[in-house]
Design an enzyme around this catalytic site. Structure first.
Site, PDB file in Angstrom:
ATOM      1  N   ARG A   1      -9.389   1.418   8.295  1.00 35.89           N
ATOM      2  CA  ARG A   1      -9.197   0.190   8.594  1.00 35.89           C
ATOM      3  C   ARG A   1     -10.253  -0.492   9.419  1.00 35.89           C
ATOM      4  O   ARG A   1      -9.910  -1.731   9.840  1.00 35.89           O
ATOM      5  CB  ARG A   1      -7.858  -0.084   8.647  1.00 35.89           C
ATOM      6  CG  ARG A   1      -7.242   0.412   9.977  1.00 35.89           C
ATOM      7  CD  ARG A   1      -5.656   0.606   9.680  1.00 35.89           C
ATOM      8  NE  ARG A   1      -4.758  -0.608   9.877  1.00 35.89           N
ATOM      9  CZ  ARG A   1      -3.733  -0.239   9.269  1.00 35.89           C
ATOM     10  NH1 ARG A   1      -3.100   0.601   8.725  1.00 35.89           N
ATOM     11  NH2 ARG A   1      -2.654  -1.532   9.585  1.00 35.89           N
TER      12      ARG A   1
ATOM     13  N   ARG B   1      -0.660  -8.290  13.746  1.00 36.31           N
ATOM     14  CA  ARG B   1      -1.285  -7.215  12.691  1.00 36.31           C
ATOM     15  C   ARG B   1      -2.124  -7.914  11.781  1.00 36.31           C
ATOM     16  O   ARG B   1      -3.125  -7.360  11.212  1.00 36.31           O
ATOM     17  CB  ARG B   1      -0.224  -6.498  12.122  1.00 36.31           C
ATOM     18  CG  ARG B   1       0.731  -5.663  12.936  1.00 36.31           C
ATOM     19  CD  ARG B   1       2.195  -5.200  12.565  1.00 36.31           C
ATOM     20  NE  ARG B   1       2.098  -4.443  11.323  1.00 36.31           N
ATOM     21  CZ  ARG B   1       3.132  -4.481  10.432  1.00 36.31           C
ATOM     22  NH1 ARG B   1       4.063  -4.939  10.649  1.00 36.31           N
ATOM     23  NH2 ARG B   1       2.944  -3.815   9.184  1.00 36.31           N
TER      24      ARG B   1
ATOM     25  N   LYS C   1       0.712  -1.217   0.027  1.00 33.98           N
ATOM     26  CA  LYS C   1       0.057   0.127   0.000  1.00 33.98           C
ATOM     27  C   LYS C   1       0.993   1.285   0.186  1.00 33.98           C
ATOM     28  O   LYS C   1       0.625   2.139  -0.851  1.00 33.98           O
ATOM     29  CB  LYS C   1      -0.810   0.150   1.274  1.00 33.98           C
ATOM     30  CG  LYS C   1      -1.765  -0.947   1.424  1.00 33.98           C
ATOM     31  CD  LYS C   1      -2.891  -1.102   2.550  1.00 33.98           C
ATOM     32  CE  LYS C   1      -1.923  -1.165   3.869  1.00 33.98           C
ATOM     33  NZ  LYS C   1      -1.304  -2.309   4.396  1.00 33.98           N
TER      34      LYS C   1
ATOM     35  N   ARG D   1      11.602  -2.076  10.873  1.00 33.71           N
ATOM     36  CA  ARG D   1      10.486  -1.394  11.776  1.00 33.71           C
ATOM     37  C   ARG D   1      10.145  -2.251  13.008  1.00 33.71           C
ATOM     38  O   ARG D   1      10.223  -3.499  12.759  1.00 33.71           O
ATOM     39  CB  ARG D   1       9.190  -1.326  10.817  1.00 33.71           C
ATOM     40  CG  ARG D   1       8.754   0.298  10.470  1.00 33.71           C
ATOM     41  CD  ARG D   1       7.602   0.288   9.622  1.00 33.71           C
ATOM     42  NE  ARG D   1       6.673  -0.327  10.039  1.00 33.71           N
ATOM     43  CZ  ARG D   1       5.466  -0.185   9.139  1.00 33.71           C
ATOM     44  NH1 ARG D   1       5.433   0.461   7.894  1.00 33.71           N
ATOM     45  NH2 ARG D   1       4.308  -0.812   9.488  1.00 33.71           N
TER      46      ARG D   1
ATOM     47  N   ARG E   1      11.657  -6.226   4.545  1.00 35.68           N
ATOM     48  CA  ARG E   1      11.661  -4.714   4.510  1.00 35.68           C
ATOM     49  C   ARG E   1      12.607  -3.896   5.511  1.00 35.68           C
ATOM     50  O   ARG E   1      12.981  -4.430   6.672  1.00 35.68           O
ATOM     51  CB  ARG E   1      10.199  -4.292   5.059  1.00 35.68           C
ATOM     52  CG  ARG E   1      10.033  -2.703   5.032  1.00 35.68           C
ATOM     53  CD  ARG E   1       8.669  -2.157   5.058  1.00 35.68           C
ATOM     54  NE  ARG E   1       7.763  -2.773   6.188  1.00 35.68           N
ATOM     55  CZ  ARG E   1       6.441  -2.672   6.305  1.00 35.68           C
ATOM     56  NH1 ARG E   1       5.964  -1.897   5.310  1.00 35.68           N
ATOM     57  NH2 ARG E   1       5.706  -3.042   7.364  1.00 35.68           N
TER      58      ARG E   1
HETATM   59  P1  AP5 Z   1       4.854  -1.495   1.827  1.00 38.24           P
HETATM   60  O1  AP5 Z   1       4.553  -0.612   0.795  1.00 38.24           O
HETATM   61  O2  AP5 Z   1       5.520  -1.118   2.967  1.00 38.24           O
HETATM   62  O3  AP5 Z   1       3.490  -2.388   2.327  1.00 38.24           O
HETATM   63  P2  AP5 Z   1       2.276  -1.778   2.991  1.00 38.24           P
HETATM   64  O4  AP5 Z   1       1.122  -2.411   2.699  1.00 38.24           O
HETATM   65  O5  AP5 Z   1       2.066  -0.353   3.134  1.00 38.24           O
HETATM   66  O6  AP5 Z   1       2.597  -2.494   4.642  1.00 38.24           O
HETATM   67  P3  AP5 Z   1       2.736  -1.811   5.861  1.00 38.24           P
HETATM   68  O7  AP5 Z   1       3.181  -2.811   6.991  1.00 38.24           O
HETATM   69  O8  AP5 Z   1       3.384  -0.631   6.039  1.00 38.24           O
HETATM   70  O9  AP5 Z   1       0.985  -1.897   6.256  1.00 38.24           O
HETATM   71  P4  AP5 Z   1       0.238  -1.621   7.461  1.00 38.24           P
HETATM   72  O10 AP5 Z   1      -1.191  -1.517   7.227  1.00 38.24           O
HETATM   73  O11 AP5 Z   1       0.626  -3.022   8.479  1.00 38.24           O
HETATM   74  O12 AP5 Z   1       1.165  -0.598   8.416  1.00 38.24           O
HETATM   75  P5  AP5 Z   1       0.605   1.080   8.703  1.00 38.24           P
HETATM   76  O13 AP5 Z   1       2.174   1.751   8.590  1.00 38.24           O
HETATM   77  O14 AP5 Z   1      -0.539   1.292   7.889  1.00 38.24           O
HETATM   78  O15 AP5 Z   1       5.789  -2.710   1.262  1.00 38.24           O
HETATM   79  C1  AP5 Z   1       6.197  -4.016   2.123  1.00 38.24           C
HETATM   80  C2  AP5 Z   1       7.685  -4.481   1.670  1.00 38.24           C
HETATM   81  O16 AP5 Z   1       7.380  -5.147   0.399  1.00 38.24           O
HETATM   82  C3  AP5 Z   1       8.632  -3.310   1.358  1.00 38.24           C
HETATM   83  O17 AP5 Z   1       9.767  -3.873   1.643  1.00 38.24           O
HETATM   84  C4  AP5 Z   1       8.391  -3.014  -0.240  1.00 38.24           C
HETATM   85  O18 AP5 Z   1       9.589  -2.638  -0.806  1.00 38.24           O
HETATM   86  C5  AP5 Z   1       7.931  -4.499  -0.602  1.00 38.24           C
HETATM   87  N1  AP5 Z   1       6.948  -4.341  -1.708  1.00 38.24           N
HETATM   88  C6  AP5 Z   1       6.000  -3.739  -1.979  1.00 38.24           C
HETATM   89  N2  AP5 Z   1       5.446  -3.587  -3.230  1.00 38.24           N
HETATM   90  C7  AP5 Z   1       5.951  -5.177  -3.716  1.00 38.24           C
HETATM   91  C8  AP5 Z   1       5.806  -5.954  -4.815  1.00 38.24           C
HETATM   92  N3  AP5 Z   1       4.985  -5.331  -5.774  1.00 38.24           N
HETATM   93  N4  AP5 Z   1       6.690  -6.845  -5.030  1.00 38.24           N
HETATM   94  C9  AP5 Z   1       7.503  -7.278  -4.364  1.00 38.24           C
HETATM   95  N5  AP5 Z   1       7.938  -6.335  -2.949  1.00 38.24           N
HETATM   96  C10 AP5 Z   1       7.060  -5.454  -2.697  1.00 38.24           C
HETATM   97  O19 AP5 Z   1       0.295   0.774  10.129  1.00 38.24           O
HETATM   98  C11 AP5 Z   1       1.101   0.530  11.278  1.00 38.24           C
HETATM   99  C12 AP5 Z   1       0.635   0.567  12.614  1.00 38.24           C
HETATM  100  O20 AP5 Z   1      -0.153   1.627  12.960  1.00 38.24           O
HETATM  101  C13 AP5 Z   1      -0.789  -0.368  12.895  1.00 38.24           C
HETATM  102  O21 AP5 Z   1      -0.395  -1.609  13.149  1.00 38.24           O
HETATM  103  C14 AP5 Z   1      -1.649   0.382  13.896  1.00 38.24           C
HETATM  104  O22 AP5 Z   1      -1.150   0.048  15.076  1.00 38.24           O
HETATM  105  C15 AP5 Z   1      -1.519   1.660  13.413  1.00 38.24           C
HETATM  106  N6  AP5 Z   1      -2.285   2.249  12.524  1.00 38.24           N
HETATM  107  C16 AP5 Z   1      -2.141   2.861  11.198  1.00 38.24           C
HETATM  108  N7  AP5 Z   1      -3.363   3.226  10.715  1.00 38.24           N
HETATM  109  C17 AP5 Z   1      -4.316   2.876  11.569  1.00 38.24           C
HETATM  110  C18 AP5 Z   1      -5.832   3.097  11.484  1.00 38.24           C
HETATM  111  N8  AP5 Z   1      -6.377   3.721  10.161  1.00 38.24           N
HETATM  112  N9  AP5 Z   1      -6.387   2.743  12.470  1.00 38.24           N
HETATM  113  C19 AP5 Z   1      -5.761   2.210  13.401  1.00 38.24           C
HETATM  114  N10 AP5 Z   1      -4.295   2.086  13.570  1.00 38.24           N
HETATM  115  C20 AP5 Z   1      -3.817   2.410  12.835  1.00 38.24           C
END
Ligand code: AP5
Length: 226
Positions: free
Chosen positions: A100, A181, A25, A170, A137
């Protein structure tokens, strides 16, 4: 209820990216937002910034995030409401990681015009691939750029291409936290796919393909919408 974000024009592009942790994402949201010339709004990044700066919000959410749990809805809805009211969101934005939960989706609807015109991408990636992406990552604690040891390595090993900071893992990418998660995703976020199927332009994306191929599909979908 009147749209709190009334400045966002009717033709503005508003995109939501749904998907499990590691689905890509953040990677695609950054590219899409740059291409469209609109801001990327990543709630995960906003929260990690607050944690790093030890703001009152950061102090509150850190214990929740380090366990892999979701931060309370009311905090997230308030954060996003404030962010999308800023002038740079007038022409639209790309949401990464929000909404989410169902209460967050309802909160977003209340603050938006024409929710049916939103484009909602659902990134589909098999579980074993998610695990590989999260364990490999590497992340820049200064500018939050994201890399992968195999799929997207930095030009110089262990160093951020954007700002030269030393890359780290991270804290919520450790195996025990990842399990929680994914559980939160299954329980709270997965049901949003059904929710948006009838309320917006929902587009499933096979995100288990090279980054450029996935990006091409997103652009195509956005152009078809225009
Ligand atoms: P990446 O693009 O980083 O993936 P992502 O989907 O963004 O993964 P996240 O782990 O950041 O998502 P998340 O939803 O768990 O975390 P968030 O930060 O929102 O890609 C992942 C890896 O794969 C990278 O190394 C990349 O290079 C590689 N990659 C990408 N595309 C690829 C492809 N096509 N092929 C191969 N490799 C690829 O949230 C973190 C925390 O914050 C949550 O756990 C929660 O505690 C809190 N939080 C955030 N938002 C909310 C909310 N709305 N409500 C409640 N709590 C929240």
């Amino acid at each position: 209820m009147a749209a709190a974000n009334a400045r966002v024009g009717a033709d503005a592009v508003r995109v939501i990216i749904l998907g499990a942790p590691g689905a890509g994402k953040g990677t695609q949201a950054a590219r899409l937002a740059a291409h469209l010339g609109v801001p990327k709004i990543s709630t995960g990044e906003m929260l990690r910034t607050a944690v790093a700066k030890k703001t009152p919000l950061g102090e509150k959410v850190h214990p929740v995030m380090e366990k892999g749990n979701l931060v309370p809805d009311e905090l997230l809805v308030a954060l996003v409401r404030e962010r999308i009211a800023e002038p740079d969101c007038d022409r639209g934005f790309v949401l990464d990681g929000f909404p989410r939960t169902l209460p967050q989706a309802l909160g977003l609807e209340e603050m938006s015009e024409r929710p049916r015109a939103w484009v909602v991408f659902d990134f589909e990636v098999p579980r074993e691939e998610l695990m590989k992406r999260l364990s490999g990552r590497r992340w820049c604690p200064t500018c939050q750029a994201t890399f992968h040891l195999l799929n997207n390595p930095p030009r110089r090993e262990g160093t951020c291409d954007e700002c030269g900071t030393r890359l780290i893992q991270r804290e919520d990418d450790h195996e025990s936290v990842v399990a929680q998660r994914l559980h939160e995703y299954d329980e709270s976020t997965f049901p949003l796919i059904e929710y948006y199927r009838t309320r917006a332009r929902m587009i499933p994306i096979d995100a288990n393909r090279p980054m450029d191929v996935v990006f091409g599909d997103l652009l195509l979908a956005i152009e078809v919408r225009a």
